[in-house]
Design a protein around this motif. Sequence first.
Motif, PDB file in Angstrom:
ATOM      1  N   GLN A  11      -8.215   7.012  -9.064  1.00 38.34           N
ATOM      2  CA  GLN A  11      -7.415   5.825  -9.152  1.00 38.34           C
ATOM      3  C   GLN A  11      -6.295   5.638  -8.274  1.00 38.34           C
ATOM      4  OE1 GLN A  11      -6.995   5.366 -13.472  1.00 38.34           O
ATOM      5  NE2 GLN A  11      -9.004   5.164 -13.843  1.00 38.34           N
ATOM      6  N   ILE A  12      -6.410   6.244  -7.033  1.00 42.11           N
ATOM      7  CA  ILE A  12      -5.081   6.583  -6.231  1.00 42.11           C
ATOM      8  C   ILE A  12      -5.103   5.094  -5.416  1.00 42.11           C
ATOM      9  CG2 ILE A  12      -4.228   7.697  -4.157  1.00 42.11           C
ATOM     10  CD1 ILE A  12      -5.902  10.042  -5.214  1.00 42.11           C
ATOM     11  N   ASP A  13      -3.903   4.485  -5.513  1.00 45.16           N
ATOM     12  CA  ASP A  13      -3.526   3.348  -4.708  1.00 45.16           C
ATOM     13  C   ASP A  13      -2.167   3.185  -4.634  1.00 45.16           C
ATOM     14  OD1 ASP A  13      -3.470   0.893  -3.719  1.00 45.16           O
ATOM     15  OD2 ASP A  13      -4.428  -0.144  -5.421  1.00 45.16           O
ATOM     16  N   ALA A  14      -1.468   3.172  -3.404  1.00 42.33           N
ATOM     17  CA  ALA A  14      -0.222   3.016  -2.790  1.00 42.33           C
ATOM     18  C   ALA A  14       0.504   1.684  -3.479  1.00 42.33           C
ATOM     19  CB  ALA A  14      -0.013   3.346  -1.538  1.00 42.33           C
ATOM     20  N   SER A  15      -0.324   0.875  -3.428  1.00 45.12           N
ATOM     21  CA  SER A  15       0.206  -0.434  -3.779  1.00 45.12           C
ATOM     22  C   SER A  15       0.576  -0.491  -5.125  1.00 45.12           C
ATOM     23  CB  SER A  15      -0.647  -1.670  -3.544  1.00 45.12           C
ATOM     24  OG  SER A  15      -1.951  -1.537  -4.371  1.00 45.12           O
ATOM     25  N   THR A  16      -0.035   0.430  -6.202  1.00 43.88           N
ATOM     26  CA  THR A  16       0.434   0.630  -7.616  1.00 43.88           C
ATOM     27  C   THR A  16       1.607   1.574  -8.024  1.00 43.88           C
ATOM     28  OG1 THR A  16      -1.514   1.809  -8.115  1.00 43.88           O
ATOM     29  CG2 THR A  16      -1.747  -0.491  -8.423  1.00 43.88           C
ATOM     30  N   GLY A  17       1.753   2.161  -6.950  1.00 44.52           N
ATOM     31  CA  GLY A  17       2.778   3.430  -7.048  1.00 44.52           C
ATOM     32  C   GLY A  17       4.310   3.220  -7.105  1.00 44.52           C
ATOM     33  N   ASP A  18       4.904   4.235  -7.879  1.00 42.62           N
ATOM     34  CA  ASP A  18       6.355   4.018  -7.991  1.00 42.62           C
ATOM     35  C   ASP A  18       7.065   4.897  -6.800  1.00 42.62           C
ATOM     36  OD1 ASP A  18       8.960   3.835  -8.470  1.00 42.62           O
ATOM     37  OD2 ASP A  18       8.779   4.368 -10.646  1.00 42.62           O
ATOM     38  N   ALA A  19       7.718   4.190  -5.799  1.00 41.64           N
ATOM     39  CA  ALA A  19       8.341   4.712  -4.721  1.00 41.64           C
ATOM     40  C   ALA A  19       9.425   5.859  -5.123  1.00 41.64           C
ATOM     41  CB  ALA A  19       8.796   3.707  -3.699  1.00 41.64           C
ATOM     42  N   GLU A  20      10.098   5.048  -6.116  1.00 39.01           N
ATOM     43  CA  GLU A  20      11.133   6.072  -6.452  1.00 39.01           C
ATOM     44  C   GLU A  20      10.843   7.455  -7.112  1.00 39.01           C
ATOM     45  OE1 GLU A  20      15.182   6.943  -6.532  1.00 39.01           O
ATOM     46  OE2 GLU A  20      14.208   5.039  -5.937  1.00 39.01           O
ATOM     47  N   ALA A  21       9.833   7.278  -7.926  1.00 39.40           N
ATOM     48  CA  ALA A  21       9.061   8.509  -8.465  1.00 39.40           C
ATOM     49  C   ALA A  21       8.556   9.318  -7.407  1.00 39.40           C
ATOM     50  CB  ALA A  21       8.187   8.263  -9.595  1.00 39.40           C
ATOM     51  N   ASN A  46       2.331   7.637  -6.182  1.00 39.43           N
ATOM     52  CA  ASN A  46       3.791   7.707  -6.129  1.00 39.43           C
ATOM     53  C   ASN A  46       4.156   7.992  -4.684  1.00 39.43           C
ATOM     54  OD1 ASN A  46       3.857   6.314  -8.589  1.00 39.43           O
ATOM     55  ND2 ASN A  46       4.002   8.122  -9.594  1.00 39.43           N
ATOM     56  N   ILE A  47       3.488   9.235  -4.463  1.00 37.81           N
ATOM     57  CA  ILE A  47       4.101   9.785  -3.092  1.00 37.81           C
ATOM     58  C   ILE A  47       3.509   8.944  -1.914  1.00 37.81           C
ATOM     59  CG2 ILE A  47       3.601  11.724  -1.623  1.00 37.81           C
ATOM     60  CD1 ILE A  47       3.118  13.670  -4.158  1.00 37.81           C
ATOM     61  N   LEU A  48       2.357   8.307  -2.053  1.00 39.68           N
ATOM     62  CA  LEU A  48       1.958   7.511  -0.888  1.00 39.68           C
ATOM     63  C   LEU A  48       2.734   6.181  -0.998  1.00 39.68           C
ATOM     64  CD1 LEU A  48      -2.010   7.913  -1.208  1.00 39.68           C
ATOM     65  CD2 LEU A  48      -0.377   9.038   0.555  1.00 39.68           C
ATOM     66  N   ALA A  49       3.074   5.830  -2.080  1.00 39.18           N
ATOM     67  CA  ALA A  49       3.990   4.571  -2.164  1.00 39.18           C
ATOM     68  C   ALA A  49       5.503   4.863  -1.418  1.00 39.18           C
ATOM     69  CB  ALA A  49       4.148   4.065  -3.553  1.00 39.18           C
ATOM     70  N   TYR A  50       5.836   5.960  -1.666  1.00 40.12           N
ATOM     71  CA  TYR A  50       7.176   6.456  -0.933  1.00 40.12           C
ATOM     72  C   TYR A  50       7.022   6.410   0.381  1.00 40.12           C
ATOM     73  CZ  TYR A  50      11.265   9.253   0.407  1.00 40.12           C
ATOM     74  OH  TYR A  50      12.168   9.576   1.031  1.00 40.12           O
ATOM     75  N   THR A  51       5.860   6.929   1.016  1.00 42.05           N
ATOM     76  CA  THR A  51       5.447   7.059   2.475  1.00 42.05           C
ATOM     77  C   THR A  51       5.648   5.777   3.092  1.00 42.05           C
ATOM     78  OG1 THR A  51       3.363   7.216   2.295  1.00 42.05           O
ATOM     79  CG2 THR A  51       4.389   9.295   2.314  1.00 42.05           C
ATOM     80  N   ASN A  52       5.277   4.812   2.503  1.00 41.99           N
ATOM     81  CA  ASN A  52       5.335   3.440   3.002  1.00 41.99           C
ATOM     82  C   ASN A  52       6.592   2.842   2.957  1.00 41.99           C
ATOM     83  OD1 ASN A  52       2.670   3.193   3.530  1.00 41.99           O
ATOM     84  ND2 ASN A  52       2.084   2.208   1.489  1.00 41.99           N
ATOM     85  N   GLU A  53       7.661   3.361   2.489  1.00 45.61           N
ATOM     86  CA  GLU A  53       9.118   2.787   2.392  1.00 45.61           C
ATOM     87  C   GLU A  53       9.540   2.724   3.956  1.00 45.61           C
ATOM     88  OE1 GLU A  53      11.589   2.209  -0.472  1.00 45.61           O
ATOM     89  OE2 GLU A  53       9.402   1.649  -0.682  1.00 45.61           O
ATOM     90  N   GLU A  54      10.064   1.659   4.246  1.00 48.34           N
ATOM     91  CA  GLU A  54      10.702   1.478   5.891  1.00 48.34           C
ATOM     92  C   GLU A  54      11.947   2.195   5.900  1.00 48.34           C
ATOM     93  OE1 GLU A  54       9.378  -0.121   8.078  1.00 48.34           O
ATOM     94  OE2 GLU A  54       7.535  -0.896   7.334  1.00 48.34           O
TER      95      GLU A  54
END
Length: 433
Positions: free
Chosen positions: A31-41, A122-130
């Motif tokens: 159920q991995i999905d960067a769009s639902t992840g928490d970048a801060e976490a 969450n990790i993948l969401a953080y890697t999307n941070e500009e």
Amino acid sequence: MIQVNRRNSFSRIITLCAAFLLTLSTSLFSQIDASTGDAEAGKSLFNTNCAACHKLYKNMTGPSLFGVVQKYEEDYEWLGKWIRNSTALIATGDARANAIFEEYNQTAMNTFEGLSDADISNILAYTNEEPPVIIDEGPGDDSTVEPGVSNNIILAILGLVLLLLVAVLFLVNNTLKKFAQAQGIEIAEEETGKSIWKAFVENQFLVLVSVIFLLLGSAYFAYGWMSQVGVDQGYAPVQPIHYSHRIHAGDNQIECKYCHSSARVSKTSGIPSLNICMNCHKSISEVAGREAGDNSSVNEDYSKEFYDKEIQKLYKAVGWDEATQSYTGETQAVEWVRIHNLPDFAYFNHSQHVSVAGIECQKCHGPVEEMEIMEQFAPLTMGWCINCHRETNVNLEGNEYYEKIHEQLSKKYGVEKLTAAQMGGLECGKCHY
């Protein structure tokens, strides 16, 4: 030989089975999905698990991870398998996994089986941070200057007022004289008696006393001035590569003798090799505690950009290529400026004081853990050394060499503990021979 081949085959089968089960479980339950992840976490997880080998916006031991989701076409199933166990994924013959493995010199990546789908999201969401936008304030920015009138301007105004007052008094005096002359008023001249200078010259006793005081005062100030020759207390030269003892010895609590290792066994403490610096700075290419692009000061005098540029000077000196994480062989000598320099006729042994006497570095060099720029803390004069020998007791703990002589001299002087002076620390030949 047959048994070895069977064991190798069996191990190969076990590895393939594990990889197959990993693939199956991931495909069924992922159920991995960067769009639902928490970048801060994800930032916290990244710093804990990934930061040893990866940076977000630049290559390190491993590649930069910014935009890794887009790089692999949002294939979350594949990313999950790679992050959890890249070795097992490579063993399945996955072309993309093997290509990465070969590109980075077959460097194995750690396994992270304990990461949940939410953690990886969450990790993948953080890697999307500009990356933050760097705002160039320009050299003319004076936002840090406090408002108010310059002291130089105030002094100039006061000086001008004083000149005006003198001019006014001069004019008033001349006007009064002209007015008196016009009215026929005579201005009485002051009677001049014997001058003070003539009276002083005629008094021989006063002249003798004054000459004696003048000679003694001149000798005192001349002796004081000459006593400062060669005393460089407070000397803090600018080094070719800025090194902050406050950050290294203070904030990071790196022991002095980790870098100055020869102080334990040698006469000198030595200049640390740049290889010692690279033990840490292979992985530390920028100052810690700030986000990329943050122009705020790490302290009141030095900014993050300043420290980062100094680390780049270190890389240039040792020939380190950040992109390939390897040495190029193109090195440059660093001409460090010596701070502490005893006269050639004075002998001092670091190992005698550090290893035998157990004296802390701060005793002579001051609170180096608080110094941004290293300076000569003590005067390093003969008198300063003698006073230390008179005040410091000899450390006998684990030091059998001094036990017998300490026992004999303790009885002679009637004390329980001997100072370095009582043990012969004031003999001329100890430091001059």
